[in-house]
Every structure is written in C-alpha cells, then in structure tokens.
Design a protein around this motif. Structure first.
Motif, PDB file in Angstrom:
ATOM      1  N   VAL A 348      -2.609 -39.930  75.443  1.00 34.69           N
ATOM      2  CA  VAL A 348      -2.294 -38.374  75.704  1.00 34.69           C
ATOM      3  C   VAL A 348      -0.773 -38.457  76.171  1.00 34.69           C
ATOM      4  CG1 VAL A 348      -2.245 -36.067  77.636  1.00 34.69           C
ATOM      5  CG2 VAL A 348      -4.553 -37.113  77.243  1.00 34.69           C
ATOM      6  N   ASN A 349      -0.461 -39.333  76.462  1.00 36.56           N
ATOM      7  CA  ASN A 349       1.044 -39.632  77.648  1.00 36.56           C
ATOM      8  C   ASN A 349       1.344 -40.642  75.692  1.00 36.56           C
ATOM      9  OD1 ASN A 349       0.253 -39.164  79.930  1.00 36.56           O
ATOM     10  ND2 ASN A 349       1.316 -37.410  79.937  1.00 36.56           N
ATOM     11  N   ASN A 443       5.613 -30.836  74.739  1.00 37.25           N
ATOM     12  CA  ASN A 443       4.326 -31.005  73.961  1.00 37.25           C
ATOM     13  C   ASN A 443       4.382 -30.853  72.353  1.00 37.25           C
ATOM     14  OD1 ASN A 443       3.011 -29.896  75.912  1.00 37.25           O
ATOM     15  ND2 ASN A 443       3.737 -28.235  75.670  1.00 37.25           N
ATOM     16  N   ASP A 445       2.581 -30.695  67.892  1.00 36.47           N
ATOM     17  CA  ASP A 445       1.645 -30.708  67.535  1.00 36.47           C
ATOM     18  C   ASP A 445       1.435 -31.339  66.446  1.00 36.47           C
ATOM     19  OD1 ASP A 445      -0.864 -29.717  66.267  1.00 36.47           O
ATOM     20  OD2 ASP A 445      -0.113 -27.474  66.597  1.00 36.47           O
ATOM     21  N   THR A 537       5.816 -36.796  76.391  1.00 38.97           N
ATOM     22  CA  THR A 537       5.284 -36.517  75.778  1.00 38.97           C
ATOM     23  C   THR A 537       3.749 -35.978  77.020  1.00 38.97           C
ATOM     24  OG1 THR A 537       4.631 -37.197  73.463  1.00 38.97           O
ATOM     25  CG2 THR A 537       2.949 -36.676  73.975  1.00 38.97           C
ATOM     26  N   GLN A 538       3.817 -34.339  76.462  1.00 35.27           N
ATOM     27  CA  GLN A 538       2.799 -33.670  78.025  1.00 35.27           C
ATOM     28  C   GLN A 538       1.628 -33.518  77.509  1.00 35.27           C
ATOM     29  OE1 GLN A 538       3.684 -33.496  81.218  1.00 35.27           O
ATOM     30  NE2 GLN A 538       4.715 -35.296  80.531  1.00 35.27           N
ATOM     31  N   SER A 539       1.649 -33.725  76.050  1.00 30.69           N
ATOM     32  CA  SER A 539       0.360 -33.071  75.450  1.00 30.69           C
ATOM     33  C   SER A 539      -0.076 -33.390  73.773  1.00 30.69           C
ATOM     34  CB  SER A 539      -0.716 -31.969  75.216  1.00 30.69           C
ATOM     35  OG  SER A 539       0.654 -30.579  74.926  1.00 30.69           O
ATOM     36  N   GLU A 541      -1.163 -33.218  69.812  1.00 24.21           N
ATOM     37  CA  GLU A 541      -2.680 -32.422  68.491  1.00 24.21           C
ATOM     38  C   GLU A 541      -1.295 -34.065  67.564  1.00 24.21           C
ATOM     39  OE1 GLU A 541      -5.052 -31.159  68.804  1.00 24.21           O
ATOM     40  OE2 GLU A 541      -4.523 -30.364  70.734  1.00 24.21           O
TER      41      GLU A 541
END
Length: 544
Positions: A348-349, A443, A445, A537-539, A541
């Motif tokens: 994730v991070n 975040n 994406d 980086t918190q999330s 994709e």
C-alpha cells in the motif's frame, strides 16, 4: 562467481561467458575505486561479452572509459564491450577517434565451425534519463536497432543470433516477439530471478530459460541471472539451420557452507543435513571462492573495511526496499505484503527504506518544507541490527548531493506526476522513477491520465506538524537529490526550475546526509519504519 564460472567452463563445451550490464556503481567498492575494483574482479572471470547497462553511465562517459580501460588492461582476457544502440559522438571519451573505439555493436564467435553473433542492446530511455551520459551520446530505439543488426548479420550469412540486453525481463519477452531472426536473449536490468527457487523463499518470475517465439514464429530462449552476483546462469542452446533446436539451463544459486538461524550458527548434525539437501538440488551449490579472485578482492576489501565498519545506528526491524507498492523485489520477508511494526504496508505505502531515506533528506535540509525523491535511488533493504557507514553507502551508492529547489505548489504536483508518467511509460524498466516524499502525502491511481494520477495531496507543516492541503499557489522549498534536480528519471519540472536559477546545491553527499541523520538526529539510536500516515503514498491503484 568466478569459481562457479571456471567450474562450468571446465565441464562444458562451446562456452561463451556473458555479462549483461550494470557492472559498476552500487557499492563502496565503486565509490572508492571508480570501477577499478569491479574491472579487476571481472577479469578473473574473463567474460567474452560485456553488454553496457544504464549504470555504466551513472558518472558520465569519461568515468566509464576509466573502467573499460582497466577491463581491457588484462592481456590474458579478451572481453568485447557491446551496445548496438549506444552511439557516442566522435571526439568524446568513448569515441576519441571512431564511434567503435570502446563499444562494438556486436561480436561474432565461432563454435565447431558455426558462427554465432551476440548483439548488445542497452535500455535507451532509462539510460538517457536515469544516468548521466553526455548529451551527445545517442541511445537508439531497442527494437529497431536489434532488427537492423539481425538483418545486417543475416545478409552476411550469420543466422545464429543472441541478443545480450540490459532491457528488463518483460521487455526482453516483448523484444523477442517483435524481432525476426533472433534465437536467444541473455538479459539484465530488471533483477529478475528465473527458475524453481520458490521453495526457498526466493520469488521467481518464470522458467529458466523462458521459452517464447520471435516475429517469425520460431522459438526464442530468454534467460536472466538475478542480481548482485548471487546466481550464475547456465543456458544451453543448440542451433539447427539457423534456428533454436533445443534449449535448457540452470540458474546456479551460489552458497557458502556455513548457516545461521536468528544470527546463531547452525551446527552438526543439522548442518550436514542442510548440505545434503543442497547437494540434491541442481540449482543449489556450495562454492569455494576462487583464490585468485579472493586475493584481488581482499586487497580492495581491506581498504573498504576501514571505512565501512563504523557503526552509526541500529535498525529496530527489517526495513524493506521496494520501488512500486505492488511490485515485490528481493527475498523474504520483503517479497510479500510485509507489514512493519508501525502498521505500514509494503503493498500500500511502498518501500520502507525509500520512505526512511526521504525522511532523512528532509531532516538534513534545514530550510526545506518537504522532500521528493525517486524510489530507484534507494538500493537495498536495511537488515535488522547494526547500521554501518558501509550500509549507508550501499543503500545510497551514487555520486549525488542534496539539492534544494524553490517550487510552486503546482510545480510540486507536476513533479510527482512527472515521476509517475516516466514509470508508466515503461513499467517494466522505469520503476526507479516512482516518487517518494517526506512531509507530503497523496493517493495514486495509475489508471488515470497524467495530471490526474494523484489526489488528496497534503503537506505537513514543519513547525506545527499539522497536515493541510497543498496550495498550488504557495511557494515550497523542496529537497531532492542532484540526479533528479538535473531532470533524471523524467523529472522535467525539477530541471526547469533548476535552469531558472531556483536551485541551491547543499553539496552534502546524500549518503552522508543519511549518516548524519542517524548520528545527529537519531543520536545513533534505533531506526524504525514510520507510521503509515506519514508515508507519502496513502493508497495506490496500480496500472491495469
């Protein structure tokens, strides 16, 4: 590695010893000796073919020439350096008289009366933007160059073709399918482990060798031998009428005969049992170092040890290296979805060591509001336990300094997007561009277009420690490394700001900055992975 190569050479016929690039930079040996130690050790193995990699250009063409001069100084060894798509300008260090003074596009070897051509291909954009070649040195398209030389060799009557590439495993598979006439590819760059070593906790990306087809539909054997001299690849290929007839091989994992569990030596009878298991697996082998190579290494190592053994801190846990959150690298526990003591998650991070280093940069740049850097600039996992100066300079091995840039908030956003775009342009080869920050979070994406990949961007005030939305109109002082400040890894917004004069070079070596962070900011105390909310980086994709 030299011992294993010599052992295989004594047992096999028609041997070609191949090095697929990135021979220099990355360790204190290079930092101190600028390639001399690397070349002397390579000459003990005496490679027939050496293909240039991107890191050969980390300190420019002139430093590469110094390395190649030492590599060519051993009269008992005849190593040909190849890179068909690298064209230095005549009159520059790599081409003082002609473009082929140091670099050949290919080399032809003869085995049992049959000629086999080895064509060199370097990863073009990554070398151009992620290293520091001269602006006059050209890096041509990999596929077009490979096809042009296959055609030229075919016209000469040579139809047994091996590409020696520093291009990445996934790129090699695509290259094979795009080019006619190619029979085998020996690759590098992506640090890919192939073979059946998963039972030992080592992640494999495919078979050794991986079989695919070329643009004619004929078979192609693709192989790569992992990283850091830990594997010697043995690829066995037979040709019939210009095509691959058979293909097989073994990735030899090189082992010593002493073993530890939780840092405690394993003794008899368990040690004998382990040696028996190793002996039963053809991919594993205990190797006694070659005495000639060992003596040469020792002379350099004694000098390195004096500097590298000084303890400067302690890692309270394994601090895993990873460039892109969902793309594992290395060995257990860092090859899976590891979770730190703080609760941060690799998938994730992103990389724990990348985040720690970015935090260190900010701590040592006293006027900076935030830090931004590239994941590929951080090279290793930090093991639990003592951290030495050697660890720091292996973690951060390049000749970079800490540089401060004056950017608008919008330029900060654009810079992050620059790194993500460069990664997206070649996700198999440009993972090093993936951005990390300190006192800034977002975040990501990757399914969105450039300019819309990051959202919820916040900065943390250095005094109040309160998070608030980044203001596009505000001015921020950003610390980064000199490589990125010069536009490396596609960070064009950084370079534009530097060219505009909004730049201050602290002249602090970035590895020394990490050392100072441990010694002065942490007082030589324990280093831990930050809290997940403090990661940039918190999330995430990923790309589809």
């Amino acid at each position: 590695m030299t011992a294993k190569i010599r052992e295989l050479e004594s047992l096999l016929d028609n041997v070609a010893k191949i090095h697929a690039g990135d021979a220099i930079t990355g360790t204190l040996f290079y930092t101190l000796f600028q390639g001399e130690a690397d070349a002397d050790l390579m000459n003990t193995a005496c490679f027939d073919v050496f293909a240039l990699g991107n890191h050969e250009f980390d300190d420019g063409d002139a430093t590469l020439v110094k390395f190649l001069d030492v590599l060519g100084s051993d009269q008992t060894c005849d190593t040909t350096t190849i890179a068909a798509n690298v064209i230095p300008a005549v009159g520059t260090p790599l081409a003082p008289v002609t473009a082929n003074d140091y670099i050949q596009p290919y080399v032809i070897k003869e085995f049992q009366g049959q000629k086999v051509a080895f064509i060199g291909i370097d990863i073009a954009d990554k070398t151009r933007f992620s290293s520091q070649p001269l602006p006059t040195t050209q890096f041509l398209d990999e596929v077009e160059t490979a096809q042009a030389y296959v055609d030229a060799l075919s016209a000469m009557g040579i139809d047994n073709i091996v590409l020696v590439t520093h291009y990445g495993y996934k790129n090699d598979l695509a290259l094979a399918q795009a080019v006619t006439g190619v029979d085998a590819i020996i690759g590098g760059d992506s640090h890919t482990l192939l073979g059946n070593l998963g039972q030992y906790g080592l992640p494999s990306a495919g078979d050794y060798p991986t079989l695919t087809t070329n643009a004619d539909g004929d078979p192609v054997c693709v192989a790569q031998a992992w990283q850091y001299a830990q594997v010697v690849g043995e690829l066995a290929v037979t040709f019939r009428e210009g095509k691959v007839d058979t293909c097989g091989g073994t990735p030899h994992l090189l082992l010593g005969d002493a073993f530890e569990r939780n840092r405690q030596p394993i003794t008899e009878p368990e040690r004998i049992e382990i040696l028996g298991l190793i002996d039963a697996d053809p991919d594993l082998g205990v190797v006694t170092p070659d005495p000639t190579a060992e003596a040469i290494l020792a002379a350099y190592a004694d000098q390195v040890d004096e500097l590298s053994q000084e303890v400067i801190g302690e890692a309270g846990e394994v601090i895993c290296e990873r460039r892109v959150p969902t793309e594992p690298r290395g060995s257990a526990p860092c090859d899976g979805d590891a979770v730190s003591l703080s609760g941060a998650q690799l998938d994730v991070n992103g990389g724990f060591s990348q985040q720690v280093v970015t935090d260190a940069f900010l701590a040592r740049a006293f006027r900076a509001d935030l830090a931004l850097q590239n994941g590929g600039g951080v090279r290793i996992t930090i093991p639990e336990g003592e951290i030495t100066i050697g660890t720091a300079y292996t973690l951060l091995p390049f000749s970079n300094t800490l540089v401060e840039l004056e950017l608008s908030g919008q330029e900060v956003l654009d810079s992050i997007e620059d790194g993500l775009a460069f990664y997206a342009s070649n996700p198999g080869g440009n993972t090093g561009a993936f951005p990390y920050g300190s006192r800034i979070r977002w975040n990501i994406d990757m399914n969105q277009a450039k300019g819309a990949r990051i959202s919820a961007v916040e900065v943390k005030d250095r005094s109040t420690r309160i998070w608030s939305p980044l203001d596009p109109a505000e001015t921020y002082i950003v610390v980064t490394n000199s490589f990125l400040a010069n536009g490396g890894d596609g960070y064009a917004t950084f370079k534009a700001a530097a060219d505009d004069g909004r730049v201050t070079d602290t002249f602090i070596n970035y590895a020394q900055g990490f050392v100072d962070y441990l010694v002065q900011d942490l007082g030589g105390g324990d280093l831990f992975v930050p809290l997940p909310e403090d990661f940039s980086t918190q999330s995430f994709e990923p790309l589809p």
